[in-house]
Design a protein around this motif. Structure first.
Motif, PDB file in Angstrom:
ATOM      1  N   ALA A  32       1.197  -6.922   6.950  1.00 56.02           N
ATOM      2  CA  ALA A  32       1.497  -5.544   6.561  1.00 56.02           C
ATOM      3  C   ALA A  32       2.974  -5.253   6.824  1.00 56.02           C
ATOM      4  CB  ALA A  32       0.629  -4.580   7.337  1.00 56.02           C
ATOM      5  N   GLU A  33       3.476  -5.760   7.967  1.00 53.36           N
ATOM      6  CA  GLU A  33       4.860  -5.479   8.329  1.00 53.36           C
ATOM      7  C   GLU A  33       5.849  -6.067   7.335  1.00 53.36           C
ATOM      8  OE1 GLU A  33       4.725  -4.913  13.100  1.00 53.36           O
ATOM      9  OE2 GLU A  33       5.378  -6.840  12.278  1.00 53.36           O
ATOM     10  N   GLU A  35       5.569  -6.362   4.307  1.00 56.61           N
ATOM     11  CA  GLU A  35       5.680  -5.560   3.086  1.00 56.61           C
ATOM     12  C   GLU A  35       6.397  -4.241   3.353  1.00 56.61           C
ATOM     13  OE1 GLU A  35       1.741  -5.105   1.513  1.00 56.61           O
ATOM     14  OE2 GLU A  35       1.528  -7.282   1.385  1.00 56.61           O
ATOM     15  N   THR A  36       6.503  -3.898   4.628  1.00 58.66           N
ATOM     16  CA  THR A  36       7.125  -2.628   4.970  1.00 58.66           C
ATOM     17  C   THR A  36       8.610  -2.844   5.167  1.00 58.66           C
ATOM     18  OG1 THR A  36       5.138  -2.332   6.268  1.00 58.66           O
ATOM     19  CG2 THR A  36       6.811  -0.632   6.487  1.00 58.66           C
ATOM     20  N   GLU A  37       9.424  -1.858   4.772  1.00 64.27           N
ATOM     21  CA  GLU A  37      10.872  -2.016   4.942  1.00 64.27           C
ATOM     22  C   GLU A  37      11.279  -1.812   6.390  1.00 64.27           C
ATOM     23  OE1 GLU A  37      12.244   1.118   2.384  1.00 64.27           O
ATOM     24  OE2 GLU A  37      12.530   2.448   4.076  1.00 64.27           O
ATOM     25  N   ARG A 274      14.505  -1.053  -1.106  1.00 59.18           N
ATOM     26  CA  ARG A 274      13.343  -0.204  -1.401  1.00 59.18           C
ATOM     27  C   ARG A 274      13.303   0.099  -2.904  1.00 59.18           C
ATOM     28  NH1 ARG A 274      13.212   5.878   0.824  1.00 59.18           N
ATOM     29  NH2 ARG A 274      13.090   4.864   2.856  1.00 59.18           N
ATOM     30  N   ASP A 278      10.450  -0.867  -5.549  1.00 58.98           N
ATOM     31  CA  ASP A 278       9.508   0.138  -6.083  1.00 58.98           C
ATOM     32  C   ASP A 278       9.777   0.505  -7.555  1.00 58.98           C
ATOM     33  OD1 ASP A 278      11.636   1.925  -6.138  1.00 58.98           O
ATOM     34  OD2 ASP A 278      10.920   3.179  -4.507  1.00 58.98           O
TER      35      ASP A 278
END
Ligand code: GLU
Length: 291
Positions: A32-33, A35-37, A274, A278
Motif C-alpha cells: 500500500a505504501e 502506491e502512496t506518494e 502525483r 493520476d
C-alpha cells in the motif's frame, strides 16, 4: 506433563499464527505504501512561500500550450501555467508569473526573484549540477525552421550556413551533435565539455540572440539562414513561407527547476509525480493538443 506439552505446543502455534498474521499485514502495508506518494514536508523555504502568500514562477510568454501570455489581457495560459497554479493551490497561496527567457531564467532563480522555473527548461546533466529538476512532465524535440526560399530541407542543407539560437539554450549543441550523427559534418573537433556556440565554425556556425522574436526577425532579414530550437517553441514562428527541415532530434525533457538541495525541490517533485500518476499531466497534453 502431557498437559504442559500441549499447552506449549498450543502457545507456539498461536505465536506462529500471529507472527504470520503480522508478516502478512506488514506485506500489505508495504504494498500500500509503495502506491502512496511521499509525505509533503513543509521545510523552512516552503514556509517562507506560504508566509509570503505568493508563489513566484518563471514562465515563458510565447510558447503556445506551455507558457503563453495574451498581449491584450495579460493573462497567461498553457500546461506550465496550469502546473504552477496547481502547485500554488497545494501550498494555499496565490501565484505570480514572471516572463523568463532561456537567457534569464537561471539568474532569476539564483537571485531568489522567483521560486521555480516552469519554462520549457530541458533537464541536462550539466544543469543538474547547478539546479534541481523535477521528474520530466513533457518531452519535446529540437528542429530547425527555414524560409522556403532558402531551399534548405534537411541537415545536409545546413552545412556552411549560419543558424540563429537563443543564448542559454541547448539548441546549438543539439544541432551540431545531430549533424555529426547524420554524417554531414565531421565533428573531429567536437568536445561536449568545451563546446561553445560562439566559437564553433566547423561546418555550421551560430549567432546567439537574447530572445526568440529577435531570431525570427533575423531569419526574415537573412541575417541567419535558419532558426533552431525545440519544436514547441518554434511553432509560433512557423508563419507563411517558412517550414521545418526534415529532421527532429535531441529529445528535450522538460522539468520544473528549483534551487539546488532545497526542500521545495522534493515538494515539487512529489507533486509532479502525483500528477503524472493520476492523469493530470496527460489531461493537459490532450487539452492543449501537445502530442
Ligand atoms: N528547451 C531548451 C533549453 O532548455 C531550449 C531553450 C528554451 O527553453 O528556451 O535549452
Amino acid at each position: 506433563m502431557k498437559m504442559r506439552k500441549l499447552l506449549a505446543l498450543g502457545l507456539s502455534l498461536a505465536m506462529a499464527v500471529s507472527l504470520c498474521g503480522t508478516m502478512a499485514f506488514a506485506e500489505e502495508e508495504t504494498e500500500a505504501e509503495s502506491e502512496t506518494e511521499a509525505a509533503l514536508v513543509i521545510t523552512d523555504d516552503i514556509q517562507e512561500i506560504i508566509d509570503r502568500g505568493i508563489l513566484r514562477v518563471g514562465v515563458k510568454n510565447a510558447v503556445e500550450g506551455f507558457g503563453y501570455q495574451d498581449t491584450l489581457t495579460g493573462e497567461y495560459s498553457g500546461m506550465e501555467i496550469d502546473i504552477a497554479n496547481l502547485i500554488a493551490e497545494e501550498l494555499g497561496v496565490d501565484v505570480e508569473f514572471t516572463t523568463v527567457t532561456a537567457a534569464t531564467r537561471t539568474e532569476l532563480l539564483d537571485s531568489g526573484d522567483i521560486d521555480c522555473v516552469i519554462a520549457t527548461f530541458t533537464i541536462t546533466d550539466e544543469r543538474k549540477e547547478s539546479w534541481d529538476f523535477s521528474t520530466p512532465y513533457y518531452t519535446d524535440h529540437v528542429t530547425v525552421l527555414v524560409k522556403d526560399s532558402s531551399e534548405i530541407t534537411d541537415l545536409e542543407g545546413l552545412v556552411d550556413k549560419t543558424v540563429g539560437v537563443s543564448s542559454g539554450s541547448t539548441s546549438a549543441r543539439s544541432l551540431v551533435e545531430a549533424m555529426i550523427d547524420a554524417g554531414v559534418i565531421s565533428g573531429d573537433d567536437y568536445d561536449s565539455e568545451t563546446f561553445d556556440p560562439a566559437l564553433w565554425t566547423e561546418g555550421v556556425s551560430f549567432r546567439q540572440y537574447d530572445d526568440y522574436p529577435a531570431i525570427s526577425t533575423a531569419l526574415e532579414s537573412d541575417e541567419v539562414d535558419a532558426f533552431c530550437v525545440d519544436k514547441s517553441i518554434l511553432a509560433i514562428y512557423k508563419t507563411e513561407g517558412r517550414s521545418y527541415i526534415d529532421a527532429e532530434f535531441a529529445p528535450q525533457e522538460y522539468g520544473v527547476a528549483t534551487t539546488k538541495d532545497s526542500g521545495f525541490s522534493t515538494y515539487v517533485d512529489t507533486l509532479i509525480n502525483r500528477w503524472l500518476n493520476d492523469g493530470t499531466i496527460e489531461g493537459f497534453i490532450e487539452e492543449y493538443a501537445l502530442d
